[in-house]
Design a protein around this motif. Sequence first.
Motif, PDB file in Angstrom:
ATOM      1  N   VAL A  14       0.851  -1.180   0.000  1.00  0.00           N
ATOM      2  CA  VAL A  14       0.000   0.000   0.000  1.00  0.00           C
ATOM      3  C   VAL A  14       0.888   1.232   0.000  1.00  0.00           C
ATOM      4  N   ALA A  15       0.654   2.114  -0.960  1.00  0.00           N
ATOM      5  CA  ALA A  15       1.401   3.374  -1.013  1.00  0.00           C
ATOM      6  C   ALA A  15       0.760   4.363  -0.043  1.00  0.00           C
ATOM      7  N   VAL A  16       1.465   4.658   1.044  1.00  0.00           N
ATOM      8  CA  VAL A  16       0.981   5.594   2.056  1.00  0.00           C
ATOM      9  C   VAL A  16       1.892   6.812   2.015  1.00  0.00           C
ATOM     10  N   GLN A  27     -11.167  -3.319  14.727  1.00  0.00           N
ATOM     11  CA  GLN A  27     -11.480  -4.634  15.298  1.00  0.00           C
ATOM     12  C   GLN A  27     -11.971  -5.623  14.250  1.00  0.00           C
ATOM     13  N   ASP A  28     -12.629  -5.131  13.198  1.00  0.00           N
ATOM     14  CA  ASP A  28     -13.103  -6.031  12.146  1.00  0.00           C
ATOM     15  C   ASP A  28     -12.045  -6.300  11.078  1.00  0.00           C
ATOM     16  N   GLY A  29     -10.875  -5.646  11.198  1.00  0.00           N
ATOM     17  CA  GLY A  29      -9.774  -5.869  10.274  1.00  0.00           C
ATOM     18  C   GLY A  29      -9.931  -5.199   8.918  1.00  0.00           C
ATOM     19  N   LYS A  30     -10.976  -4.399   8.745  1.00  0.00           N
ATOM     20  CA  LYS A  30     -11.242  -3.781   7.444  1.00  0.00           C
ATOM     21  C   LYS A  30     -10.457  -2.500   7.202  1.00  0.00           C
ATOM     22  N   THR A  31     -10.050  -1.834   8.276  1.00  0.00           N
ATOM     23  CA  THR A  31      -9.353  -0.546   8.157  1.00  0.00           C
ATOM     24  C   THR A  31      -8.050  -0.571   8.925  1.00  0.00           C
ATOM     25  N   ALA A  32      -7.010  -0.006   8.321  1.00  0.00           N
ATOM     26  CA  ALA A  32      -5.735   0.187   9.010  1.00  0.00           C
ATOM     27  C   ALA A  32      -5.550   1.676   9.257  1.00  0.00           C
ATOM     28  N   TYR A  33      -5.060   2.031  10.432  1.00  0.00           N
ATOM     29  CA  TYR A  33      -4.771   3.420  10.801  1.00  0.00           C
ATOM     30  C   TYR A  33      -3.257   3.567  10.845  1.00  0.00           C
ATOM     31  N   VAL A  34      -2.721   4.469  10.002  1.00  0.00           N
ATOM     32  CA  VAL A  34      -1.278   4.583   9.825  1.00  0.00           C
ATOM     33  C   VAL A  34      -0.824   6.029  10.060  1.00  0.00           C
ATOM     34  N   PRO A  35      -0.200   6.310  11.212  1.00  0.00           N
ATOM     35  CA  PRO A  35       0.313   7.660  11.452  1.00  0.00           C
ATOM     36  C   PRO A  35       1.538   7.964  10.593  1.00  0.00           C
ATOM     37  N   SER A  36       1.695   9.230  10.249  1.00  0.00           N
ATOM     38  CA  SER A  36       2.891   9.695   9.543  1.00  0.00           C
ATOM     39  C   SER A  36       3.762  10.408  10.568  1.00  0.00           C
ATOM     40  N   THR A  51      -0.373  13.726  10.225  1.00  0.00           N
ATOM     41  CA  THR A  51      -1.530  13.064   9.636  1.00  0.00           C
ATOM     42  C   THR A  51      -1.612  11.597  10.039  1.00  0.00           C
ATOM     43  N   ILE A  52      -2.822  11.059   9.863  1.00  0.00           N
ATOM     44  CA  ILE A  52      -3.067   9.629  10.018  1.00  0.00           C
ATOM     45  C   ILE A  52      -3.844   9.194   8.781  1.00  0.00           C
ATOM     46  N   ASP A  53      -3.327   8.203   8.075  1.00  0.00           N
ATOM     47  CA  ASP A  53      -3.993   7.699   6.880  1.00  0.00           C
ATOM     48  C   ASP A  53      -4.828   6.478   7.227  1.00  0.00           C
ATOM     49  N   LEU A  54      -6.000   6.395   6.611  1.00  0.00           N
ATOM     50  CA  LEU A  54      -6.870   5.241   6.763  1.00  0.00           C
ATOM     51  C   LEU A  54      -6.763   4.415   5.491  1.00  0.00           C
ATOM     52  N   VAL A  55      -6.475   3.141   5.661  1.00  0.00           N
ATOM     53  CA  VAL A  55      -6.303   2.235   4.521  1.00  0.00           C
ATOM     54  C   VAL A  55      -7.424   1.207   4.541  1.00  0.00           C
ATOM     55  N   ASP A  56      -8.131   1.091   3.420  1.00  0.00           N
ATOM     56  CA  ASP A  56      -9.135   0.050   3.238  1.00  0.00           C
ATOM     57  C   ASP A  56      -8.374  -1.229   2.914  1.00  0.00           C
ATOM     58  N   MET A  57      -8.470  -2.225   3.769  1.00  0.00           N
ATOM     59  CA  MET A  57      -7.673  -3.432   3.588  1.00  0.00           C
ATOM     60  C   MET A  57      -8.185  -4.306   2.445  1.00  0.00           C
ATOM     61  N   GLN A  58      -9.430  -4.137   2.056  1.00  0.00           N
ATOM     62  CA  GLN A  58      -9.961  -4.895   0.915  1.00  0.00           C
ATOM     63  C   GLN A  58      -9.354  -4.399  -0.387  1.00  0.00           C
ATOM     64  N   THR A  59      -9.354  -3.059  -0.576  1.00  0.00           N
ATOM     65  CA  THR A  59      -8.822  -2.484  -1.813  1.00  0.00           C
ATOM     66  C   THR A  59      -7.330  -2.198  -1.721  1.00  0.00           C
ATOM     67  N   PRO A  77      -0.224   3.879  17.204  1.00  0.00           N
ATOM     68  CA  PRO A  77      -1.671   3.910  17.416  1.00  0.00           C
ATOM     69  C   PRO A  77      -2.169   2.686  18.180  1.00  0.00           C
ATOM     70  N   LEU A  78      -3.165   2.909  19.015  1.00  0.00           N
ATOM     71  CA  LEU A  78      -3.833   1.834  19.760  1.00  0.00           C
ATOM     72  C   LEU A  78      -5.333   2.094  19.692  1.00  0.00           C
ATOM     73  N   LEU A  79      -6.136   1.056  19.601  1.00  0.00           N
ATOM     74  CA  LEU A  79      -7.572   1.249  19.688  1.00  0.00           C
ATOM     75  C   LEU A  79      -7.932   1.523  21.133  1.00  0.00           C
ATOM     76  N   GLY A  80      -8.718   2.564  21.343  1.00  0.00           N
ATOM     77  CA  GLY A  80      -9.135   2.925  22.687  1.00  0.00           C
ATOM     78  C   GLY A  80     -10.594   2.582  22.918  1.00  0.00           C
ATOM     79  N   ALA A  81     -11.075   2.921  24.088  1.00  0.00           N
ATOM     80  CA  ALA A  81     -12.472   2.675  24.430  1.00  0.00           C
ATOM     81  C   ALA A  81     -13.368   3.701  23.742  1.00  0.00           C
ATOM     82  N   GLY A  82     -14.621   3.348  23.572  1.00  0.00           N
ATOM     83  CA  GLY A  82     -15.609   4.300  23.085  1.00  0.00           C
ATOM     84  C   GLY A  82     -15.353   4.842  21.694  1.00  0.00           C
ATOM     85  N   ASN A  83     -14.947   3.997  20.764  1.00  0.00           N
ATOM     86  CA  ASN A  83     -14.750   4.413  19.376  1.00  0.00           C
ATOM     87  C   ASN A  83     -13.666   5.473  19.228  1.00  0.00           C
TER      88      ASN A  83
END
Length: 137
Positions: A14-16, A27-36, A51-59, A77-83
Motif C-alpha cells: 500500500v502506497a501511504v 477490530q473487524d480488520g477492514k481498516t488500518a490506521y497509519v500515522p505519519s 496526519t493519520i492515513d486510513l487504509v481500506d484493507m480490501q482495496t 496507534p492503539l484502539l481505545g475505548a468508546g470508538n
Amino acid sequence: MLIDPRAKKVIGQVAVPGWPHEVVFSQDGKTAYVPSYSDAIVGMPGMDGQTIDLVDMQTQKVTQTWDLGRPLRPHMPLLGAGNTLLVSTELAQAISVIDLKDGKITGQIPTEARESHVLVQTPDGRKIYRKPSRRKH
C-alpha cells in the motif's frame, strides 16, 4: 508492505504518503490506521508529521487522511475505548485521543516525556504504559 506471517510471504503493498510508522487495525480488520511520524529518527530534528492515513484493507488503498492540525509526530496507534484511537504524539508530550468517526483530537493525556513514542496497553484497556527512551539527553 502487507505480509502473511503464516505463509511468510508478501501479499500486497500500500502506497501511504508521508512517513508511515506503525499501524493498528480496526477490530473487524477492514481498516488500518497509519500515522505519519517523521523523516527523522526519534528525538532528532526533521520533518514532523501531522496526519493519520486510513487504509481500506480490501482495496489496499488509502481512503482518507486525517490532519491533526499541527505537527505532532504521531506514532504508535492503539484502539481505545468508546470508538477512539489513541496515538502517541511526541511533540505534544501526550497521548492524543482521536474520535474514529471524524479523525478529530478530542483530548490529550499528558505523558510529561520528551519522547512519548512507544506505548503498550493492558488487555482490559484500563492502563497505558510508555516505554522509556534509551537515548541519553
